[in-house]
Design a protein around this motif. Structure first.
Motif, PDB file in Angstrom:
ATOM      1  N   SER A 120       0.833  -1.206   0.000  1.00 41.27           N
ATOM      2  CA  SER A 120       0.000   0.000   0.000  1.00 41.27           C
ATOM      3  C   SER A 120       0.868   1.255   0.000  1.00 41.27           C
ATOM      4  O   SER A 120       0.484   2.297  -0.550  1.00 41.27           O
ATOM      5  N   ARG A 121       2.041   1.166   0.613  1.00 41.54           N
ATOM      6  CA  ARG A 121       2.939   2.319   0.664  1.00 41.54           C
ATOM      7  C   ARG A 121       3.388   2.725  -0.736  1.00 41.54           C
ATOM      8  O   ARG A 121       3.558   3.917  -1.027  1.00 41.54           O
ATOM      9  N   MET A 124       0.773   4.927  -2.122  1.00 46.33           N
ATOM     10  CA  MET A 124       0.841   6.246  -1.499  1.00 46.33           C
ATOM     11  C   MET A 124       1.936   7.088  -2.141  1.00 46.33           C
ATOM     12  O   MET A 124       1.722   8.260  -2.491  1.00 46.33           O
ATOM     13  N   VAL A 186      -8.227   4.342  -5.741  1.00 50.42           N
ATOM     14  CA  VAL A 186      -7.563   5.391  -4.961  1.00 50.42           C
ATOM     15  C   VAL A 186      -8.427   6.650  -4.980  1.00 50.42           C
ATOM     16  O   VAL A 186      -8.860   7.085  -6.049  1.00 50.42           O
ATOM     17  N   ASP A 220      -6.875  -3.479  -3.778  1.00 47.04           N
ATOM     18  CA  ASP A 220      -6.885  -2.583  -2.627  1.00 47.04           C
ATOM     19  C   ASP A 220      -7.713  -1.352  -2.958  1.00 47.04           C
ATOM     20  O   ASP A 220      -8.015  -1.082  -4.125  1.00 47.04           O
ATOM     21  N   HIS A 221      -8.096  -0.653  -1.916  1.00 47.77           N
ATOM     22  CA  HIS A 221      -8.696   0.673  -2.046  1.00 47.77           C
ATOM     23  C   HIS A 221      -7.955   1.559  -1.057  1.00 47.77           C
ATOM     24  O   HIS A 221      -7.998   1.337   0.152  1.00 47.77           O
ATOM     25  N   ILE A 222      -7.244   2.563  -1.580  1.00 48.71           N
ATOM     26  CA  ILE A 222      -6.418   3.446  -0.765  1.00 48.71           C
ATOM     27  C   ILE A 222      -7.089   4.812  -0.661  1.00 48.71           C
ATOM     28  O   ILE A 222      -7.491   5.393  -1.673  1.00 48.71           O
ATOM     29  N   ILE A 224      -6.240   8.574   0.498  1.00 53.59           N
ATOM     30  CA  ILE A 224      -5.134   9.468   0.817  1.00 53.59           C
ATOM     31  C   ILE A 224      -5.674  10.736   1.458  1.00 53.59           C
ATOM     32  O   ILE A 224      -6.573  11.386   0.918  1.00 53.59           O
ATOM     33  N   TYR A 229      -2.664   7.823   5.002  1.00 49.50           N
ATOM     34  CA  TYR A 229      -3.508   7.035   4.107  1.00 49.50           C
ATOM     35  C   TYR A 229      -4.125   5.858   4.844  1.00 49.50           C
ATOM     36  O   TYR A 229      -3.656   5.443   5.908  1.00 49.50           O
ATOM     37  N   SER A 231      -5.609   1.861   3.996  1.00 50.54           N
ATOM     38  CA  SER A 231      -5.619   0.759   3.031  1.00 50.54           C
ATOM     39  C   SER A 231      -6.648  -0.270   3.457  1.00 50.54           C
ATOM     40  O   SER A 231      -6.545  -0.835   4.550  1.00 50.54           O
ATOM     41  N   ASP A 234      -4.789  -3.643   3.868  1.00 54.36           N
ATOM     42  CA  ASP A 234      -3.985  -3.733   5.082  1.00 54.36           C
ATOM     43  C   ASP A 234      -4.850  -3.949   6.315  1.00 54.36           C
ATOM     44  O   ASP A 234      -4.437  -4.643   7.264  1.00 54.36           O
TER      45      ASP A 234
END
Length: 238
Positions: A120-121, A124, A186, A220-222, A224, A229, A231, A234
């Protein structure tokens, strides 16, 4: 609020500064990287206020922004013009253009090579330059290859300060057109709170269900929120 708000405006140009306070000459002699944030802004502005050099004017504006260039970048042109005496359309547009040029440079530099997403980073790092400082919401989809390399980035929708409307059918059509093996969703929260809303949860489920029918994995769905952020993957919520 404003620098020199009680004084009549008389421009103090960079050319009128003492030799030790001339950022253009310093840039030519030492390179632009040697300039402070205030000196860079002074070059963009060109002129200051009566009894106050353009460099000191820039320093004052930066102090109002906690000496954070990213905070300054969030101010709209109207905010700059209304808060600071001597900041008219020319200076406000010039500063906004400089920030936009920097944003585009970051975007294009990151897109030269298809980045591989391992965490996930990584998302970001890739997307924060595009979304972190926005004062309105945008919803993007990263299209991934079988090896999780980003082949395309697509902005699906733009909205207001609190939400943006996403057409799931249009989103999935974009994904199919790009022949993506997997996708990462995102979007940003201008409020600075990265935690998902109920609407975010519902939209994530609908997109995941639709993508599953097409054989496409939602990895994933992030969300920000400036320099933070959230995740879904995560947190085990995907």
């Amino acid at each position: 609020m404003g620098v020199g708000a009680d004084k009549p405006f008389i421009s103090t140009r960079i050319l009128d500064l003492s030799k030790d306070d001339m950022p253009r000459e310093k840039a030519l002699a030492q390179g632009v990287r040697a300039l402070s944030d205030a000196e860079l802004i002074a070059i963009i502005f060109g002129g200051g206020l009566p009894g106050l050099s353009v460099v000191d004017m820039a320093r004052g504006i930066l102090r109002d922004c906690d000496n954070r260039v990213d905070f300054l970048a969030r101010l709209s042109m109207n905010e700059l013009m209304s808060k600071y005496k001597g900041i008219g359309p020319a200076k406000a547009v010039s500063l906004a253009a400089a920030f936009e040029l920097g944003r585009r440079n970051s975007e294009q530099a990151s897109s030269c090579v298809d980045p591989q997403i391992r965490s996930s980073r990584d998302v970001m790092v890739l997307m924060a330059p595009l979304l972190g400082a926005l004062e309105y919401e945008e919803f993007w989809v990263l299209m991934l290859s079988r090896s999780n390399r980003v082949t395309y980035k697509r902005c699906i929708s733009q909205g207001g300060t609190a939400a943006t409307v996403v057409d799931v059918k249009l989103l999935l059509k974009r994904v199919i057109d790009c022949l993506a093996e997997g996708i990462i969703l995102v979007h940003n929260h201008p409020s600075g709170n990265p935690n998902p809303s109920g609407e975010d949860d519902s939209l994530t489920r609908r997109i995941k269900d639709g993508a599953k029918i097409l054989g496409i994995n939602v990895l994933d769905h992030i969300i920000i929120a400036r320099d933070e952020y959230f995740s879904y993957a995560d947190e085990g919520r995907l």
